[in-house]
Write an enzyme that holds these catalytic residues in place. Structure first.
Site, PDB file in Angstrom:
ATOM      1  N   TYR A 227       3.987   5.603  16.326  1.00  0.00           N
ATOM      2  CA  TYR A 227       3.836   5.271  14.912  1.00  0.00           C
ATOM      3  C   TYR A 227       2.602   5.885  14.261  1.00  0.00           C
ATOM      4  O   TYR A 227       2.407   5.768  13.044  1.00  0.00           O
ATOM      5  CB  TYR A 227       3.807   3.751  14.728  1.00  0.00           C
ATOM      6  CG  TYR A 227       2.730   3.054  15.537  1.00  0.00           C
ATOM      7  CD1 TYR A 227       1.437   2.963  15.063  1.00  0.00           C
ATOM      8  CD2 TYR A 227       3.014   2.493  16.772  1.00  0.00           C
ATOM      9  CE1 TYR A 227       0.442   2.331  15.797  1.00  0.00           C
ATOM     10  CE2 TYR A 227       2.038   1.860  17.516  1.00  0.00           C
ATOM     11  CZ  TYR A 227       0.750   1.781  17.025  1.00  0.00           C
ATOM     12  OH  TYR A 227      -0.214   1.172  17.761  1.00  0.00           O
ATOM     13  N   VAL A 324      -4.205  -0.333   9.165  1.00  0.00           N
ATOM     14  CA  VAL A 324      -4.269  -1.518  10.033  1.00  0.00           C
ATOM     15  C   VAL A 324      -3.278  -1.354  11.181  1.00  0.00           C
ATOM     16  O   VAL A 324      -2.090  -1.109  10.961  1.00  0.00           O
ATOM     17  CB  VAL A 324      -3.949  -2.802   9.235  1.00  0.00           C
ATOM     18  CG1 VAL A 324      -3.883  -4.002  10.174  1.00  0.00           C
ATOM     19  CG2 VAL A 324      -5.009  -3.023   8.156  1.00  0.00           C
ATOM     20  N   ASP A 325      -3.786  -1.488  12.388  1.00  0.00           N
ATOM     21  CA  ASP A 325      -2.953  -1.407  13.598  1.00  0.00           C
ATOM     22  C   ASP A 325      -3.349  -2.547  14.522  1.00  0.00           C
ATOM     23  O   ASP A 325      -4.195  -2.400  15.405  1.00  0.00           O
ATOM     24  CB  ASP A 325      -3.150  -0.050  14.286  1.00  0.00           C
ATOM     25  CG  ASP A 325      -2.285   0.095  15.541  1.00  0.00           C
ATOM     26  OD1 ASP A 325      -1.342  -0.706  15.694  1.00  0.00           O
ATOM     27  OD2 ASP A 325      -2.564   0.996  16.362  1.00  0.00           O
ATOM     28  N   LEU A 326      -2.746  -3.701  14.301  1.00  0.00           N
ATOM     29  CA  LEU A 326      -3.040  -4.905  15.077  1.00  0.00           C
ATOM     30  C   LEU A 326      -1.725  -5.546  15.501  1.00  0.00           C
ATOM     31  O   LEU A 326      -0.788  -5.633  14.703  1.00  0.00           O
ATOM     32  CB  LEU A 326      -3.838  -5.914  14.246  1.00  0.00           C
ATOM     33  CG  LEU A 326      -5.230  -5.503  13.757  1.00  0.00           C
ATOM     34  CD1 LEU A 326      -5.769  -6.538  12.788  1.00  0.00           C
ATOM     35  CD2 LEU A 326      -6.183  -5.322  14.928  1.00  0.00           C
TER      36      LEU A 326
END
Length: 433
Positions: A227, A324-326
């Site tokens: 992604y 944001v990658d959480l």
């Protein structure tokens, strides 16, 4: 004490039982069986059961040796109420794994010998009958070989594994990667970067590179995590009038591949936020993230956003893009992203406030359900001017892009730079929703 198989007659949500038995085709060795019932309640009168033989030499991999790994395997099998894992009972943890070149027929023999046991471990149906057969599924992934570099423990994410792997990609081509995995979600690769030999083969060393004989270095010129390229493609929606050195805020650092790419390949001034200092240490030691690439704050991402939102008064202090990658920290609901608390109205308002008028908010989403995803999009529409989506195409990830103001896509951010580094298909796949 002997195990009473009657305890398996009914499905008991989230029940996990592990035990050993003699290997029927090699009695001097033991097999470990682990039985997990789905946490998802089913009203089906005929619960479905499946078994998996653990791949040889991967018995101690967290995917197969932990309850959380077992749970993720089960949740990826729709309709299965009970999953039985069967593998050699091993307590040692080999640092090097090689996929067997020639598969013998031991697995087939073992499967046939264990089918009656798998049936005995199956629940009775609500009508009083019994399951008369249990399918044995084959676990298959792209890992050809792997070498564990380090196991570590972070104060927030818990146990972590850093490993180098050789994988098979399209058309039989192989590639070397460095990966970070968390024990709480062992089936999810948290960070994934390409690695290359520090020196190429020569006449003095003509053999091809291998994980056990070659020294590797991170390759920060490419994005291989599924992604990340779509997230970067979303930059085509940034207004063209931004400064020559745009500013990016990345919440969730992981291995730091995204931060390094934005700095080195696209010329961004990058700020990162990572809650776990041990994750940051690993990113710098193993994944090539240098202090000069990004200024990283060790802090909770939500706290940082709210604090910064209340102090940044002019556009010079704001960011052109927030990424944001959480992921969720609750494995019982399967792999999902972002954490539900990150998309509250107050957080989204803070996110909008730290962006310049031409800025975009980009977030990796793994929706646990269609309802969750629809509600998430509605929350974004209430706060931002426009909402766009990229379907990553792996059946799991979507990238949402929210804009502070409406824009003309024809005047986006340096499209030529993006198309040289990111597959054009992701830019063309951006659609307004």
């Amino acid at each position: 004490m002997a195990l009473d198989v009657r305890i398996f007659e009914n499905i008991s949500p989230s029940r996990f039982i592990s035990f050993t038995i003699p290997n029927p085709i090699s009695p001097l060795h033991l097999l470990r069986l682990a039985v997990l019932d789905s946490p998802v309640h089913s009203t089906d009168s005929s619960p479905r059961v499946a078994a998996i033989l653990v791949p040889k030499h991967r018995e101690t991999d967290w995917i197969f040796s932990t309850e959380s790994g077992h749970l993720q395997l089960l949740l990826n099998l729709p309709g299965i109420s009970r999953l039985i894992l069967i593998g050699d009972d091993r307590s040692d943890s080999p640092t090097v794994y090689h996929r067997p070149i020639d598969e013998d027929n031991d697995s087939e023999k073992l499967e046939q010998r264990l089918k009656p046991l798998a049936v005995a471990l199956s629940p009775k149906t609500l009508t009083g009958g019994e399951i008369d057969d249990v399918p044995f599924l084959i676990f298959d992934d792209d890992v050809v070989s792997s070498v564990a570099l380090e196991k570590s423990v972070g104060p927030f994410v818990g146990e972590m594994l850093i490993e180098d792997v050789e994988i098979e990609i399209d058309n039989g081509v192989r590639e070397f990667r460095r990966r970070l995995r968390f024990k709480r979600m062992p089936n999810l690769v948290q960070s994934d970067i390409k690695i290359v030999p520090r020196s190429s083969s020569s006449a003095l060393n003509p053999s091809p590179p291998s994980l056990t004989t070659t020294e590797f270095r991170p390759d920060l010129t490419d994005l291989v995590h599924p992604y990340l390229a779509p997230m970067v493609a979303s930059l085509s929606l940034i207004g063209s009038h931004i400064e020559s050195k745009p500013k990016a805020l990345c919440i969730g650092v992981g291995g730091g591949g995204l931060l390094s790419f934005l700095t080195l390949q696209l010329g961004f001034e990058v700020t990162g936020v990572e809650i776990d200092p041990e994750v940051l240490r690993i990113a710098r030691q193993y994944f090539g993230l240098e202090e000069s690439f990004a200024r990283v704050h060790v802090e909770d991402g939500i706290d940082f956003l709210k604090r910064y939102s209340s102090t940044c008064c002019d556009d010079d202090a704001k960011y052109d893009v927030l990424m944001v990658d959480l992921d969720s920290t609750d494995p019982i609901h399967g792999v999902s992203a972002p954490p539900i608390e990150f998309v509250g109205r107050d957080v989204l308002l803070a996110a909008r406030n730290v962006l310049v008028p031409s800025g975009v908010f980009v977030i990796n989403v793994i929706p646990p359900s269609k309802t969750f995803y629809q509600e998430l999009k509605e929350e974004f529409r209430e706060v931002f001017a426009e909402l766009y989506e990229i379907d990553v195409g792996n059946g799991e990830n979507f990238v949402l892009i929210a804009t502070v103001a409406a824009r003309d896509r024809k005047n986006g951010f340096n499209r030529e730079n993006l198309t040289s580094a990111v597959l054009v298909k992701y830019i063309d796949a951006i659609r307004r929703i």
